[in-house]
Design a protein around this motif. Structure first.
Motif, PDB file in Angstrom:
ATOM      1  N   UNK A 133     -21.829 -29.897 -44.608  1.00 44.99           N
ATOM      2  CA  UNK A 133     -20.824 -30.839 -44.116  1.00 44.99           C
ATOM      3  C   UNK A 133     -21.446 -32.185 -43.765  1.00 44.99           C
ATOM      4  N   UNK A 134     -22.647 -32.170 -43.192  1.00 51.60           N
ATOM      5  CA  UNK A 134     -23.326 -33.422 -42.855  1.00 51.60           C
ATOM      6  C   UNK A 134     -23.605 -34.228 -44.120  1.00 51.60           C
ATOM      7  N   UNK A 135     -24.074 -33.558 -45.172  1.00 55.10           N
ATOM      8  CA  UNK A 135     -24.349 -34.250 -46.429  1.00 55.10           C
ATOM      9  C   UNK A 135     -23.071 -34.839 -47.016  1.00 55.10           C
ATOM     10  N   UNK A 136     -21.980 -34.071 -46.967  1.00 52.90           N
ATOM     11  CA  UNK A 136     -20.703 -34.576 -47.475  1.00 52.90           C
ATOM     12  C   UNK A 136     -20.237 -35.777 -46.673  1.00 52.90           C
ATOM     13  N   UNK A 137     -20.363 -35.712 -45.339  1.00 55.58           N
ATOM     14  CA  UNK A 137     -19.965 -36.817 -44.481  1.00 55.58           C
ATOM     15  C   UNK A 137     -20.770 -38.070 -44.801  1.00 55.58           C
ATOM     16  N   UNK A 138     -22.088 -37.903 -44.908  1.00 59.59           N
ATOM     17  CA  UNK A 138     -22.950 -39.055 -45.177  1.00 59.59           C
ATOM     18  C   UNK A 138     -22.639 -39.669 -46.530  1.00 59.59           C
ATOM     19  N   UNK A 139     -22.352 -38.849 -47.524  1.00 55.06           N
ATOM     20  CA  UNK A 139     -21.998 -39.353 -48.850  1.00 55.06           C
ATOM     21  C   UNK A 139     -20.722 -40.174 -48.791  1.00 55.06           C
ATOM     22  N   UNK A 140     -19.730 -39.668 -48.084  1.00 52.11           N
ATOM     23  CA  UNK A 140     -18.463 -40.386 -47.973  1.00 52.11           C
ATOM     24  C   UNK A 140     -18.623 -41.687 -47.184  1.00 52.11           C
ATOM     25  N   UNK A 141     -19.431 -41.672 -46.138  1.00 50.71           N
ATOM     26  CA  UNK A 141     -19.681 -42.893 -45.369  1.00 50.71           C
ATOM     27  C   UNK A 141     -20.383 -43.940 -46.220  1.00 50.71           C
TER      28      UNK A 141
END
Length: 79
Positions: free
Chosen positions: A33-41
């Motif tokens: 989830x952290x990786x997905x969040x960072x990608x979207x940011x």
């Protein structure tokens, strides 16, 4: 008494094993989830910079539709 004690200890040990497995699964999901969040940011930041550059190149200071409003804030620096 010895058999009941052994059964209880075994049950608790297996419960601990399940708890630790759940904790590992949760940690792995947090990482994903952290990786997905960072990608979207990062994608949002890149697209914001794209819009900003496009507006500056054309000379627009404001863009408005019924669904969004974009404008530049004036920042003053005092020396």
């Amino acid at each position: 008494l010895g058999f009941e004690r052994a059964l209880k200890i075994e049950s608790i040990a297996l419960y601990i094993k399940d708890l630790l497995a759940d904790a590992i699964a949760i940690k792995n999901e947090e990482t994903k989830l952290k990786k997905r969040r960072e990608t979207k940011e990062k994608t949002a930041e890149r697209l914001s910079e794209y819009i900003k550059a496009s507006m500056l190149r054309i000379g627009d200071e404001r863009f408005e539709t019924p669904r969004c409003l974009l404008s530049f804030r004036t920042l003053f620096k005092f020396i």
